[in-house]
Design an enzyme around this catalytic site. Structure first.
Site, PDB file in Angstrom:
ATOM      1  CD1 TRP A  31      -3.390   0.389   0.851  1.00 34.07           C
ATOM      2  CD2 TRP A  31      -2.799  -1.763   0.892  1.00 34.07           C
ATOM      3  NE1 TRP A  31      -4.517  -0.373   0.661  1.00 34.07           N
ATOM      4  CE2 TRP A  31      -4.191  -1.689   0.669  1.00 34.07           C
ATOM      5  CE3 TRP A  31      -2.191  -3.018   0.946  1.00 34.07           C
ATOM      6  CZ2 TRP A  31      -4.994  -2.808   0.513  1.00 34.07           C
ATOM      7  CZ3 TRP A  31      -2.980  -4.143   0.781  1.00 34.07           C
ATOM      8  CH2 TRP A  31      -4.369  -4.032   0.565  1.00 34.07           C
ATOM      9  CD1 TRP A  33      -1.897   5.229   3.068  1.00 30.43           C
ATOM     10  CD2 TRP A  33      -1.923   7.198   4.115  1.00 30.43           C
ATOM     11  NE1 TRP A  33      -3.068   5.315   3.764  1.00 30.43           N
ATOM     12  CE2 TRP A  33      -3.115   6.510   4.419  1.00 30.43           C
ATOM     13  CE3 TRP A  33      -1.722   8.456   4.666  1.00 30.43           C
ATOM     14  CZ2 TRP A  33      -4.096   7.052   5.269  1.00 30.43           C
ATOM     15  CZ3 TRP A  33      -2.691   8.986   5.511  1.00 30.43           C
ATOM     16  CH2 TRP A  33      -3.856   8.296   5.804  1.00 30.43           C
ATOM     17  CG  ASP A  34      -0.499   1.174   4.621  1.00 32.41           C
ATOM     18  OD1 ASP A  34      -1.256   1.801   3.858  1.00 32.41           O
ATOM     19  OD2 ASP A  34      -0.898   0.548   5.623  1.00 32.41           O
ATOM     20  CE1 TYR A  79      -7.350  -6.098   0.038  1.00 32.23           C
ATOM     21  CE2 TYR A  79      -7.546  -5.899  -2.352  1.00 32.23           C
ATOM     22  CZ  TYR A  79      -7.549  -5.325  -1.090  1.00 32.23           C
ATOM     23  OH  TYR A  79      -7.764  -3.979  -0.966  1.00 32.23           O
ATOM     24  CG  ASP A 158     -10.742   2.626   3.423  1.00 32.88           C
ATOM     25  OD1 ASP A 158      -9.806   3.444   3.514  1.00 32.88           O
ATOM     26  OD2 ASP A 158     -10.556   1.447   3.106  1.00 32.88           O
ATOM     27  CD1 TRP A 344     -10.868   4.393   7.643  1.00 25.01           C
ATOM     28  CD2 TRP A 344      -9.929   6.204   8.554  1.00 25.01           C
ATOM     29  NE1 TRP A 344      -9.517   4.309   7.426  1.00 25.01           N
ATOM     30  CE2 TRP A 344      -8.918   5.404   7.973  1.00 25.01           C
ATOM     31  CE3 TRP A 344      -9.560   7.388   9.189  1.00 25.01           C
ATOM     32  CZ2 TRP A 344      -7.565   5.761   8.001  1.00 25.01           C
ATOM     33  CZ3 TRP A 344      -8.211   7.734   9.221  1.00 25.01           C
ATOM     34  CH2 TRP A 344      -7.239   6.926   8.635  1.00 25.01           C
ATOM     35  CD  GLU A 387      -6.522  -1.690   9.692  1.00 21.41           C
ATOM     36  OE1 GLU A 387      -6.887  -2.861   9.942  1.00 21.41           O
ATOM     37  OE2 GLU A 387      -6.796  -1.125   8.625  1.00 21.41           O
TER      38      GLU A 387
HETATM   39  C1  GLC Z   1      -7.315   0.653   4.842  1.00 22.92           C
HETATM   40  C2  GLC Z   1      -7.054   2.087   5.283  1.00 22.92           C
HETATM   41  C3  GLC Z   1      -6.005   2.724   4.392  1.00 22.92           C
HETATM   42  C4  GLC Z   1      -4.751   1.859   4.403  1.00 22.92           C
HETATM   43  C5  GLC Z   1      -5.051   0.392   4.053  1.00 22.92           C
HETATM   44  C6  GLC Z   1      -3.869  -0.528   4.279  1.00 22.92           C
HETATM   45  O1  GLC Z   1      -7.876   0.606   3.584  1.00 22.92           O
HETATM   46  O2  GLC Z   1      -8.215   2.843   5.288  1.00 22.92           O
HETATM   47  O3  GLC Z   1      -5.698   4.028   4.820  1.00 22.92           O
HETATM   48  O4  GLC Z   1      -3.779   2.368   3.547  1.00 22.92           O
HETATM   49  O5  GLC Z   1      -6.113  -0.077   4.857  1.00 22.92           O
HETATM   50  O6  GLC Z   1      -3.387  -0.413   5.586  1.00 22.92           O
END
Ligand code: GLC
Length: 422
Positions: A31, A33-34, A79, A158, A344, A387
């Site tokens: 992912w 920004w992760d 997934y 999300d 969220w 998380e």
């Molecule tokens: C969820 C979060 C998102 C993140 C992803 C993987 O979809 O909302 O921000 O990047 O999980 O951790």
């Protein structure tokens, strides 16, 4: 075993060779920004490996500059929606057709800030890719001077209630291809987005496919168009960090200066005067969302907004801090749709606390910065590396053994250690 060692073990376990998955089961890919936050954590003990988190992410960049939200280096039947549902996307590696909050330039600047020759070489290695990804946000996603988003997944938040006004304005595609959700197999449905939301999320994906993932058309004609304080403030901060790296590398800054001016001017568009807060806004109707979220205070991180707006933002934070034991909830505890366990809609998120605390401390708001930082540390000490966390009880939500939670912990421990030595 110490929490620091546990954090390193989690990142090692989630390593898939050059990149790190958020957690096994629910999120089996890389992912966007992760990976950026993960790089900050890994850099505290293995800089070379941390850097590859960044370069593997850039490998997925599209020719138009977009860095996608997920890079699918395999097709995991467990997934959904995986590569086949996103269809013929346009990158060098199968991926989603949307992006995520662009924290990468800020992370690169942070990791290469010692002014060594090697730092400069690293900046030079990724500069053009970062530049192209910012240009993409400014060109493919900008409408009337404000950066927009076409999908709640692109915002990284999300199912935040911020998106309800945009989702209410759209209908589920009558020809939506049938599907089976997999997220609810990996975690309790009470933590996850609702079925109607999921249908709408997939309606947008189907629209993207129908326009061949032409990103300008997705923005202009797509079913969902909102402005997000998360993307706005993260991009504005990242533009400033990109500019600093441009100066360091002797690159021209004119275009970036224009982006920064545009961003500063747009901050006011997100100011919801009724709430005294920066909130999301439906770009087609002008309607504001109705609550303080955990990106409302990112004005500090972006160093943007007027003194009055910042003062009101802090007042809202004080109000919320009196309502929950663990700052900073992802949705306003005084809003009717606050749910402390649902993703969220209430839980606090480690990467958001990281950015919020950083911005507050940079702007001299040390007491609130410390509250936001210490509350996340307490939740981790109490419950482990989840998380996200219930802001009322500190219990972990959704998935455990989570990479960015481990990374934020390591990054903060490292800073504390450095301060101790200084
Ligand atoms: C969820 C979060 C998102 C993140 C992803 C993987 O979809 O909302 O921000 O990047 O999980 O951790």
């Amino acid at each position: 075993m110490s929490l620091t060692q546990k954090a390193i073990d989690i990142l090692t376990k989630n390593d898939r060779g050059g990149y790190t998955i958020p957690t096994s089961g629910l999120y089996p890919y890389q992912w966007n920004w992760d990976s950026a936050f993960v790089a900050l954590g890994i850099a505290t003990y293995d800089f070379t490996r941390a850097w590859s988190e960044i370069t593997t992410l850039i490998e997925g960049q599209w020719p138009d500059g977009m860095i996608p939200s997920i890079i699918f280096r395999s097709d995991d039947p467990d997934y959904f929606p995986g590569p086949s549902r996103w269809g013929n996307t346009l990158g060098p590696i199968p991926s989603t057709g949307i992006s995520q909050p662009p924290v990468l330039a800020t992370v690169v600047r942070t990791l290469t800030d010692n002014a060594t020759a090697q730092d400069k070489a690293r900046r030079a290695e990724v500069y053009d890719a970062l530049y192209a990804s910012h240009k993409w946000f400014h060109e493919a996603r900008t409408v009337a001077g404000i950066v927009t988003t076409v999908h709640p997944w692109e915002t990284g938040r999300d199912n935040c209630p911020e998106w309800n006004i945009g989702l209410d304005g759209m209908t589920v595609a009558p020809d939506l291809a049938p599907y089976t959700r997999m997220d609810n197999k990996h975690s309790d449905p009470k933590f996850r987005p609702s079925q109607e939301q999921y249908d709408k999320f997939l309606t947008i994906v189907q629209f993207g496919q129908s326009v061949g993932w032409d990103q300008r058309r997705l923005t202009d004609e797509g079913p969902f168009l909102m402005a997000d304080p998360n993307i706005h403030f993260v991009l504005l901060r990242a533009d400033k960090d990109l500019r600093a790296m441009a100066v360091d590398l002797g690159k021209p800054t004119d275009e970036i200066d224009g982006w920064i001016d545009k961003g500063e001017a747009a901050t006011d568009y997100l100011w919801n005067d009724d709430l005294g807060a920066f909130t999301a806004r439906d770009v087609r109707t002008g309607q504001f969302s109705g609550g303080f979220s955990n990106c409302s205070a990112l004005c500090f991180y972006a160093d943007s907004g007027t003194p009055e707006q910042r003062a009101k933002t802090l007042e809202n934070m004080e109000r919320i801090a009196a309502r929950v034991d663990y700052m900073l909830p992802s949705w306003d505890p005084d809003a009717a749709d606050f749910e402390p366990q649902r993703y969220w809609c209430g839980p606090l998120w480690p990467q958001m606390n990281y950015m919020t605390a950083l911005g507050l401390s940079e702007q001299g708001e040390n007491a609130m910065a410390e509250r936001v930082r210490a509350d996340l540390c307490r939740a981790i000490e109490q419950s482990g590396f989840w998380e996200c966390f219930n802001p009322v009880t500190g219990e972990g939500c959704v998935s455990s053994q989570f990479s960015w939670t481990a990374a934020v912990w390591l990054s903060w421990q490292h800073e504390t250690k450095l301060k101790g030595v200084a």
